[in-house]
Scaffold this motif. Structure first.
Motif, PDB file in Angstrom:
ATOM      1  N   PRO A  24       0.800  -1.234   0.000  1.00  0.00           N
ATOM      2  CA  PRO A  24       0.000   0.000   0.000  1.00  0.00           C
ATOM      3  C   PRO A  24       0.830   1.281   0.000  1.00  0.00           C
ATOM      4  N   TRP A  38      -0.223   5.329  -1.095  1.00  0.00           N
ATOM      5  CA  TRP A  38      -0.867   5.825  -2.305  1.00  0.00           C
ATOM      6  C   TRP A  38      -2.256   6.295  -1.879  1.00  0.00           C
ATOM      7  N   GLU A  39      -2.582   7.499  -2.233  1.00  0.00           N
ATOM      8  CA  GLU A  39      -3.896   8.028  -1.846  1.00  0.00           C
ATOM      9  C   GLU A  39      -4.998   7.374  -2.663  1.00  0.00           C
ATOM     10  N   GLU A  40      -6.190   7.396  -2.114  1.00  0.00           N
ATOM     11  CA  GLU A  40      -7.364   6.889  -2.811  1.00  0.00           C
ATOM     12  C   GLU A  40      -7.485   7.627  -4.143  1.00  0.00           C
ATOM     13  N   GLY A  41      -7.549   6.878  -5.228  1.00  0.00           N
ATOM     14  CA  GLY A  41      -7.726   7.519  -6.531  1.00  0.00           C
ATOM     15  C   GLY A  41      -6.452   8.092  -7.126  1.00  0.00           C
ATOM     16  N   GLU A  42      -5.357   8.003  -6.395  1.00  0.00           N
ATOM     17  CA  GLU A  42      -4.091   8.502  -6.952  1.00  0.00           C
ATOM     18  C   GLU A  42      -3.588   7.502  -7.986  1.00  0.00           C
ATOM     19  N   LYS A  43      -3.095   8.024  -9.111  1.00  0.00           N
ATOM     20  CA  LYS A  43      -2.554   7.134 -10.125  1.00  0.00           C
ATOM     21  C   LYS A  43      -1.249   6.538  -9.622  1.00  0.00           C
ATOM     22  N   LYS A  44      -1.121   5.229  -9.771  1.00  0.00           N
ATOM     23  CA  LYS A  44       0.114   4.591  -9.336  1.00  0.00           C
ATOM     24  C   LYS A  44       1.135   4.702 -10.461  1.00  0.00           C
TER      25      LYS A  44
END
Length: 120
Positions: free
Chosen positions: A68, A88-94
């Motif tokens: 995560p 990684w934030e919710e909805g952040e592009k990895k």
């Protein structure tokens, strides 16, 4: 299929003959990296054949599958350091980013290696 859209930085000419100056390039790619492949690839970078150039430093922030947190990787010659940055934030592009600093580096070879560690 690699979509090669390069963004020109001030019209620097790419010179394919071996250059002894230190140079650097960065690769960014969206997706998740398979941890097993990452380990093997990092090992292979530590044992790069001379014709592929010399890597002085690697800096990376990687999106590793099942992990995560942003995986921060630093390597200087033969010392490497791994760490977790924030999640990684919710909805952040990895998007994984890696920067190579070295000389006479075989950029296509390194790019291909990086592409290969991602989950297909």
């Amino acid at each position: 299929g690699g979509s090669g859209h390069g963004h020109g930085h001030g019209g620097a000419k790419k010179d394919s003959r071996h250059d002894t100056r230190v140079n650097s390039f960065a690769i960014a790619r969206e997706g998740e990296i398979l941890p097993k492949k990452l380990g093997l690839w990092m090992q292979s970078l530590g044992q790069l054949p001379p014709d592929k150039g010399t890597i002085f430093r690697i800096k990376a922030i990687l999106a590793v599958k099942g992990h995560p947190f942003k995986h921060v990787f630093h390597a200087v010659m033969d010392v490497s350091d791994e760490d977790d940055a924030g999640p990684w934030e919710e909805g952040e592009k990895k998007v994984s980013k890696i920067v190579f600093i070295g000389k006479s580096m075989d950029e296509p070879f390194l790019r291909q290696g990086f592409e290969d560690i991602f989950e297909k």
